[in-house]
Design an enzyme around this catalytic site. Structure first.
Site, mmCIF file in Angstrom:
data_model
loop_
_atom_site.group_PDB
_atom_site.id
_atom_site.type_symbol
_atom_site.label_atom_id
_atom_site.label_comp_id
_atom_site.label_asym_id
_atom_site.label_seq_id
_atom_site.Cartn_x
_atom_site.Cartn_y
_atom_site.Cartn_z
ATOM 1 C CD GLU A 1 30.928 38.492 38.702
ATOM 2 O OE1 GLU A 1 30.486 37.986 39.623
ATOM 3 O OE2 GLU A 1 30.392 38.041 37.546
ATOM 4 C CB CYS B 1 34.220 29.280 34.516
ATOM 5 S SG CYS B 1 33.436 29.494 33.190
ATOM 6 C CB CYS C 1 28.839 39.804 26.022
ATOM 7 S SG CYS C 1 29.307 38.726 25.555
ATOM 8 C CB CYS D 1 22.683 35.354 24.050
ATOM 9 S SG CYS D 1 24.003 34.841 23.254
ATOM 10 C CB CYS E 1 23.014 34.876 28.410
ATOM 11 S SG CYS E 1 25.355 35.257 29.000
ATOM 12 C CB CYS F 1 25.843 28.163 32.442
ATOM 13 S SG CYS F 1 26.811 26.999 31.994
HETATM 14 N N1 SAH Z 1 30.217 33.578 24.360
HETATM 15 C C1 SAH Z 1 30.245 32.266 24.875
HETATM 16 C C2 SAH Z 1 31.226 31.860 26.486
HETATM 17 C C3 SAH Z 1 29.965 32.318 27.426
HETATM 18 S S1 SAH Z 1 28.479 31.470 27.491
HETATM 19 C C4 SAH Z 1 28.872 31.314 24.718
HETATM 20 O O1 SAH Z 1 28.026 32.386 24.236
HETATM 21 O O2 SAH Z 1 29.150 29.963 23.735
HETATM 22 C C5 SAH Z 1 28.948 29.801 28.965
HETATM 23 C C6 SAH Z 1 27.103 29.506 27.619
HETATM 24 O O3 SAH Z 1 26.188 29.431 28.908
HETATM 25 C C7 SAH Z 1 27.110 29.259 26.805
HETATM 26 O O4 SAH Z 1 26.821 27.998 26.372
HETATM 27 C C8 SAH Z 1 26.234 30.003 27.280
HETATM 28 O O5 SAH Z 1 24.942 29.973 25.989
HETATM 29 C C9 SAH Z 1 25.334 29.922 28.732
HETATM 30 N N2 SAH Z 1 24.496 30.273 29.083
HETATM 31 C C10 SAH Z 1 24.349 31.590 29.444
HETATM 32 N N3 SAH Z 1 22.982 31.702 29.910
HETATM 33 C C11 SAH Z 1 23.002 30.876 30.725
HETATM 34 C C12 SAH Z 1 21.622 31.114 31.350
HETATM 35 N N4 SAH Z 1 20.761 31.735 32.435
HETATM 36 N N5 SAH Z 1 21.229 29.666 32.597
HETATM 37 C C13 SAH Z 1 22.222 28.795 31.617
HETATM 38 N N6 SAH Z 1 23.038 28.989 30.822
HETATM 39 C C14 SAH Z 1 23.952 29.993 29.895
HETATM 40 FE FE1 SF4 Z 2 27.755 36.965 25.326
HETATM 41 FE FE2 SF4 Z 2 26.198 35.630 26.895
HETATM 42 FE FE3 SF4 Z 2 25.369 35.270 24.506
HETATM 43 FE FE4 SF4 Z 2 27.554 34.106 25.364
HETATM 44 S S1 SF4 Z 2 25.244 33.556 26.258
HETATM 45 S S2 SF4 Z 2 27.352 35.423 23.468
HETATM 46 S S3 SF4 Z 2 28.314 35.644 26.954
HETATM 47 S S4 SF4 Z 2 25.236 37.308 25.214
#
Ligand code: SAH
Ligand code: SF4
Length: 365
Positions: free
Chosen positions: A98, A111, A118, A122, A125, A346
């Site tokens: 995406e 973006c 991934c 996290c 996420c 995000c």
């Molecule tokens: N993997 C990288 C880049 C992709 S995520 C990273 O983790 O930085 C881009 C941003 O969105 C990151 O700061 C991530 O922590 C945040 N993010 C992930 N899930 C989210 C959610 N459900 N709500 C808000 N931000 C989120």
């Molecule tokens: Fe991976 Fe989502 Fe964590 Fe970014 S925030 S490192 S995309 S699991």
């Protein structure tokens, strides 16, 4: 037959030159050919070698024997009521990624994804819950921009372009796909093609410490660190890569990050999770943790997804948290949630992949 051809998208200038020489299409002295092809591809965005009209018909015919400009297929386009657009792209191997376009008053941000899924899980996420993962090739990363610009009629490259900024904040951890992401940035910032200054490209990482320093020395985009917690106990839980690269190492890497023109200020991203990391004590700990680092703090309201385990902090709490950080001298904008009605915000990206897991060269080194 097409499958045997090389896609020019994603090659760097040196690779393109060596292939043209190898296929006997140019002599080593004919460097201007690279310039011409590059200009047609990345300035004009042509989708067909026949449209490179400054090249002789014969040369175009020869090029077509060995090369293509094919983009991956667009599987779905969704429009949010706020103008955000999400594209689901089907790669040649069947995997889906995406890409999201976020128009704002003075700029348009694309973006892009760096991986399918991934591995880092996290807790807040959606992408991290996707089981299948592969690193995207440079071709697959650059193609996301090509498709977006095709769809937005954003060629040729000019001052009023719709896509003025790129953020590596889509699916995946870009520093686990270092080489392809680096090459993509070089193509995006090439001054004879897409011409995006590295000041307008942001790499967001969950904190892969060794690669952060390497990136700072070699590439120099804007750097964003997904911090989200100020102590190891909580960060181990919500950003599990912290167990490998704990906070003191991560913060030290930010202190050591080579400070050049573009990367003077680091952006710390902080997702606001109700009752988890949003107290004033957390804000205070945040300010002391990063003290001395030229930084801004981006507060991200948590974006929910089906069965997500958290709630977003209240607006009131986000404001109090932000005010505290502001008073301590850090700019702390609250990131506007965009495209939530199409699950484009995000952390909401996730696509169903169809291929078996592939080995990933730099993954979890
Ligand atoms: N993997 C990288 C880049 C992709 S995520 C990273 O983790 O930085 C881009 C941003 O969105 C990151 O700061 C991530 O922590 C945040 N993010 C992930 N899930 C989210 C959610 N459900 N709500 C808000 N931000 C989120
Ligand atoms: Fe991976 Fe989502 Fe964590 Fe970014 S925030 S490192 S995309 S699991």
């Amino acid at each position: 037959m097409t499958d045997l051809k090389t896609n020019i998208i994603g090659l760097d200038r040196e690779q393109l030159k060596s292939l043209l020489i190898e296929f006997n299409l140019i002599k080593p002295s004919e460097k201007f050919r690279i310039k011409q092809i590059w200009h047609w591809l990345y300035f004009h965005g042509v989708t067909d070698i026949d449209h490179m009209t400054s090249l002789s018909i014969r040369f175009r015919e020869d090029l077509k024997k060995f090369f293509t400009l094919q983009r991956p297929k667009l599987n779905k386009e969704q429009h949010s009521s706020d103008g955000t657009i999400k594209w689901l792209i089907k790669l040649a191997d069947g995997n889906l990624v995406e890409t999201v376009y976020i128009p704002e008053e003075n700029r348009g941000t694309l973006c892009v994804s760096s991986q399918v899924g991934c591995t880092l899980n996290c807790k807040f996420c959606h992408t991290g819950t996707q089981r299948l993962v592969k690193n995207l090739s440079t071709e697959e990363i650059v193609s996301q921009l090509m498709i977006a610009r095709d769809q937005l009629s954003d060629w040729p490259t000019n001052e009023n372009r719709k896509i003025s900024n790129i953020v590596f904040m889509g699916m995946g951890e870009p520093l686990y796909n270092y080489d392809s992401v680096k090459k993509s940035v070089q193509i995006f910032s090439d001054q004879e093609g897409i011409k995006l200054s590295t000041k307008r490209i942001t790499l967001s990482t969950s904190g892969i410490v060794p690669q952060i320093l390497e990136w700072g020395k070699e590439v120099d985009t804007v750097l964003a660190i997904s911090l989200h917690a100020t102590n190891d106990e909580l960060r181990n839980e919500i950003v599990p890569i912290n167990k490998k690269y704990p906070l003191d190492e991560l913060i030290q890497a930010c202190r050591d990050y080579p400070r050049s023109r573009n990367s003077r200020r680091i952006t710390f991203e902080y997702v606001m999770l109700k009752g988890v990391n949003d107290s004033l004590a957390d804000a205070k700990a945040l300010v002391s943790l990063i003290s001395g680092i030229p930084a801004k703090i981006n507060l991200i309201p948590f974006n929910p997804w089906p069965d997500s385990p958290y709630e977003c902090s209240s607006n009131n709490q986000i404001k109090k948290f932000g005010d505290f950080i502001n008073d301590a001298g850090y700019s702390s904008p609250v990131r506007k949630t965009r495209g939530q009605d199409i699950m484009a915000a995000c952390g909401q990206l996730k696509s169903d992949s169809v291929k078996i897991r592939k080995s990933i060269s730099r993954l979890q080194k």
